[in-house]
Design a protein around this motif. Structure first.
Motif, PDB file in Angstrom:
ATOM      1  N   PHE A 305       0.840  -1.200   0.000  1.00  9.95           N
ATOM      2  CA  PHE A 305       0.000   0.000   0.000  1.00  9.95           C
ATOM      3  C   PHE A 305       0.879   1.256   0.000  1.00  9.95           C
ATOM      4  O   PHE A 305       0.602   2.225  -0.715  1.00  9.95           O
ATOM      5  N   GLU A 306       1.954   1.227   0.791  1.00  9.54           N
ATOM      6  CA  GLU A 306       2.872   2.371   0.853  1.00  9.54           C
ATOM      7  C   GLU A 306       3.570   2.586  -0.486  1.00  9.54           C
ATOM      8  O   GLU A 306       3.747   3.728  -0.924  1.00  9.54           O
ATOM      9  N   GLN A 307       3.942   1.493  -1.149  1.00  7.39           N
ATOM     10  CA  GLN A 307       4.579   1.622  -2.464  1.00  7.39           C
ATOM     11  C   GLN A 307       3.607   2.188  -3.497  1.00  7.39           C
ATOM     12  O   GLN A 307       3.967   3.049  -4.304  1.00  7.39           O
ATOM     13  N   ILE A 308       2.368   1.671  -3.462  1.00 15.22           N
ATOM     14  CA  ILE A 308       1.352   2.144  -4.415  1.00 15.22           C
ATOM     15  C   ILE A 308       1.121   3.648  -4.248  1.00 15.22           C
ATOM     16  O   ILE A 308       0.961   4.380  -5.221  1.00 15.22           O
ATOM     17  N   ASN A 309       1.138   4.100  -2.996  1.00 14.64           N
ATOM     18  CA  ASN A 309       0.910   5.517  -2.705  1.00 14.64           C
ATOM     19  C   ASN A 309       2.188   6.352  -2.749  1.00 14.64           C
ATOM     20  O   ASN A 309       2.189   7.514  -2.341  1.00 14.64           O
ATOM     21  N   LYS A 310       3.273   5.696  -3.230  1.00 12.84           N
ATOM     22  CA  LYS A 310       4.561   6.370  -3.425  1.00 12.84           C
ATOM     23  C   LYS A 310       5.067   7.033  -2.151  1.00 12.84           C
ATOM     24  O   LYS A 310       5.616   8.151  -2.166  1.00 12.84           O
ATOM     25  N   GLU A 311       4.874   6.344  -1.040  1.00 10.66           N
ATOM     26  CA  GLU A 311       5.432   6.827   0.224  1.00 10.66           C
ATOM     27  C   GLU A 311       6.914   6.477   0.269  1.00 10.66           C
ATOM     28  O   GLU A 311       7.343   5.469  -0.279  1.00 10.66           O
ATOM     29  N   ASN A 312       7.671   7.295   0.948  1.00 10.96           N
ATOM     30  CA  ASN A 312       9.128   7.165   0.933  1.00 10.96           C
ATOM     31  C   ASN A 312       9.586   6.026   1.849  1.00 10.96           C
ATOM     32  O   ASN A 312       9.874   6.232   3.025  1.00 10.96           O
ATOM     33  N   THR A 313       9.608   4.814   1.321  1.00 11.23           N
ATOM     34  CA  THR A 313      10.070   3.667   2.085  1.00 11.23           C
ATOM     35  C   THR A 313      11.185   2.957   1.326  1.00 11.23           C
ATOM     36  O   THR A 313      11.176   2.906   0.100  1.00 11.23           O
ATOM     37  N   SER A 314      12.139   2.420   2.067  1.00  7.64           N
ATOM     38  CA  SER A 314      13.268   1.707   1.456  1.00  7.64           C
ATOM     39  C   SER A 314      13.054   0.214   1.566  1.00  7.64           C
ATOM     40  O   SER A 314      12.617  -0.281   2.620  1.00  7.64           O
ATOM     41  N   PRO A 315      13.351  -0.543   0.503  1.00  4.74           N
ATOM     42  CA  PRO A 315      13.184  -1.997   0.541  1.00  4.74           C
ATOM     43  C   PRO A 315      13.985  -2.618   1.676  1.00  4.74           C
ATOM     44  O   PRO A 315      15.072  -2.146   2.033  1.00  4.74           O
ATOM     45  N   GLY A 316      13.453  -3.668   2.250  1.00  3.32           N
ATOM     46  CA  GLY A 316      14.135  -4.368   3.329  1.00  3.32           C
ATOM     47  C   GLY A 316      13.456  -5.680   3.625  1.00  3.32           C
ATOM     48  O   GLY A 316      12.368  -5.966   3.116  1.00  3.32           O
ATOM     49  N   VAL A 317      14.114  -6.486   4.443  1.00  2.00           N
ATOM     50  CA  VAL A 317      13.560  -7.785   4.855  1.00  2.00           C
ATOM     51  C   VAL A 317      13.005  -7.633   6.261  1.00  2.00           C
ATOM     52  O   VAL A 317      13.723  -7.253   7.190  1.00  2.00           O
ATOM     53  N   PHE A 318      11.737  -7.954   6.422  1.00  2.00           N
ATOM     54  CA  PHE A 318      11.070  -7.860   7.722  1.00  2.00           C
ATOM     55  C   PHE A 318      10.883  -9.280   8.260  1.00  2.00           C
ATOM     56  O   PHE A 318      10.177 -10.083   7.665  1.00  2.00           O
ATOM     57  N   VAL A 319      11.577  -9.568   9.376  1.00  2.00           N
ATOM     58  CA  VAL A 319      11.589 -10.917   9.938  1.00  2.00           C
ATOM     59  C   VAL A 319      10.704 -10.967  11.170  1.00  2.00           C
ATOM     60  O   VAL A 319      10.919 -10.254  12.147  1.00  2.00           O
ATOM     61  N   PHE A 320       9.696 -11.858  11.130  1.00  2.00           N
ATOM     62  CA  PHE A 320       8.776 -12.017  12.246  1.00  2.00           C
ATOM     63  C   PHE A 320       9.155 -13.297  13.010  1.00  2.00           C
ATOM     64  O   PHE A 320       9.349 -14.347  12.393  1.00  2.00           O
ATOM     65  N   PRO A 321       9.243 -13.225  14.341  1.00  2.00           N
ATOM     66  CA  PRO A 321       9.596 -14.427  15.108  1.00  2.00           C
ATOM     67  C   PRO A 321       8.433 -15.410  15.200  1.00  2.00           C
ATOM     68  O   PRO A 321       7.276 -15.017  15.327  1.00  2.00           O
ATOM     69  N   SER A 322       8.762 -16.695  15.108  1.00  2.00           N
ATOM     70  CA  SER A 322       7.770 -17.753  15.342  1.00  2.00           C
ATOM     71  C   SER A 322       7.978 -18.297  16.741  1.00  2.00           C
ATOM     72  O   SER A 322       8.982 -18.018  17.398  1.00  2.00           O
ATOM     73  N   LYS A 323       7.036 -19.112  17.229  1.00  2.00           N
ATOM     74  CA  LYS A 323       7.197 -19.647  18.580  1.00  2.00           C
ATOM     75  C   LYS A 323       6.816 -21.125  18.614  1.00  2.00           C
ATOM     76  O   LYS A 323       5.937 -21.575  17.866  1.00  2.00           O
ATOM     77  N   LEU A 324       7.489 -21.859  19.491  1.00  2.00           N
ATOM     78  CA  LEU A 324       7.225 -23.286  19.663  1.00  2.00           C
ATOM     79  C   LEU A 324       6.051 -23.454  20.620  1.00  2.00           C
ATOM     80  O   LEU A 324       6.069 -22.951  21.737  1.00  2.00           O
ATOM     81  N   VAL A 325       5.025 -24.150  20.162  1.00  2.00           N
ATOM     82  CA  VAL A 325       3.808 -24.342  20.956  1.00  2.00           C
ATOM     83  C   VAL A 325       3.696 -25.819  21.317  1.00  2.00           C
ATOM     84  O   VAL A 325       3.639 -26.651  20.413  1.00  2.00           O
TER      85      VAL A 325
END
Length: 325
Positions: A305-325
């Motif tokens: 959505f931010e890219q479509i609206n041409k907001e100033n964001t830089s590409p990057g890798v967003f890592v979300f932690p998982s958990k052992l259940v």
């Protein structure tokens, strides 16, 4: 019947065409509640349908995005797609979901088809086999986000989980409970999550001073998985624990275990890396690595959505932690 136009709505509501246009585009800053209700009533009475093609040409946007899922049979993929669709609904975007079936050619056709339909951007669970096509999109500045899987040597927005670390923690838990003979079952190592999870398995064994036994690593398609498990459990030294690298592998392993009458929790322990919707109904003691699918889907949609609206964001890798259940 003659087509109802915006001018007809404006006349019925007693307002200008520009006011109707503002209403349709949800620009309500300077519009009174009474005016909004009059336009709404006129639209309903006349059965007016906005011309989305004309609007798209004027705004240079279609308000549509594409989601290309690697394999829709994974519950994790379905969860992420649902979160993306929810975000799109809240932001007046329409999501088109395509299933690539882990087939690079099918993925390529979907990318080309969706771009031909001029969707505003794409969220892709990449097969990793269409690098030239990925690079073209990125170099053109086309809005795109990759989910679940990394693509090497490409500066692109990506949303993933910590596959290596989470797997390592899970295998460590096996070792802490006294297991030395730990097997690892995975589909062909063609995408980053499978490769990273195998790396986490090897790392945990090595850190514990346990030699990695190649006979205990099963890499096979789902159709071949059962025969590979037969071979594994025919070894003189059998595994006492097994790590299933995703939900489809888990189903193959579970079917094999049931056929062989192996008792989970007594003869064998099992950990699965994936979100399993019916986990709480299982009687057997099985652990799962749960991924934050909804949060990952929401973040992917937000980045697009931010890219479509041409907001100033830089590409990057967003890592979300998982958990052992």
């Amino acid at each position: 019947m003659e087509k109802v136009t915006m001018a007809d709505v404006a006349k019925a509501a007693g307002v200008s065409k520009s006011t109707v246009s503002q209403y349709l585009n949800k620009r309500f800053e300077y519009m009174g509640e009474k005016t909004k209700l009059k336009i709404e009533a006129a639209i309903e009475e006349l059965g007016y349908q906005p011309n989305f093609i004309a609007r798209s040409l004027k705004q240079k946007r279609t308000s549509m995005v594409g989601i290309i899922v690697a394999n829709i049979t994974h519950f994790f993929s379905t969860e992420i797609s649902r979160a993306i669709e929810d975000f799109c609904h809240q932001h007046d975007l329409h999501a088109i979901v395509c299933n690539a079936d882990d087939d690079p050619e099918k993925e390529k056709k979907y990318i080309e088809m969706l771009r031909a339909k001029q969707v505003d951007g794409l969220i892709i669970f990449p097969t990793g086999q269409n690098n030239d096509l990925y690079k073209t999109m990125v170099s053109q500045g086309y809005p795109v986000v990759f989910v679940d899987r990394r693509v090497e040597n490409l500066d692109v927005f990506s949303v993933i989980t910590d596959n290596t670390h989470s797997t390592s923690i899970a295998v460590q838990s096996f070792i802490e409970r006294g297991h030395q003979n730990i097997a690892f079952a995975v589909q062909p190592l063609t995408v980053s999550p499978r490769i990273d999870r195998l790396e986490g398995y090897k790392r945990a064994l090595t850190d514990a001073g346990i030699k990695v036994n190649p006979d205990f690593i099963i890499e096979a398609s789902i159709t071949e998985m059962k025969s590979k498990l037969e071979k594994l459990f025919s070894l003189e030294v059998k595994p006492t624990a097994i790590f299933a690298a995703n939900d489809r592998v888990f189903l193959a392993v579970a079917e094999f275990i049931k056929e062989k009458g192996i008792k989970l929790g007594k003869e064998l322990e099992l950990i699965v890396f994936d979100n399993i919707p019916f986990a709480h109904l299982l009687e057997d003691p099985i652990s799962f690595i749960s991924q934050p699918a909804s949060e990952m889907g929401h973040k992917a949609a937000e980045l697009l959505f931010e890219q479509i609206n041409k907001e100033n964001t830089s590409p990057g890798v967003f890592v979300f932690p998982s958990k052992l259940v």
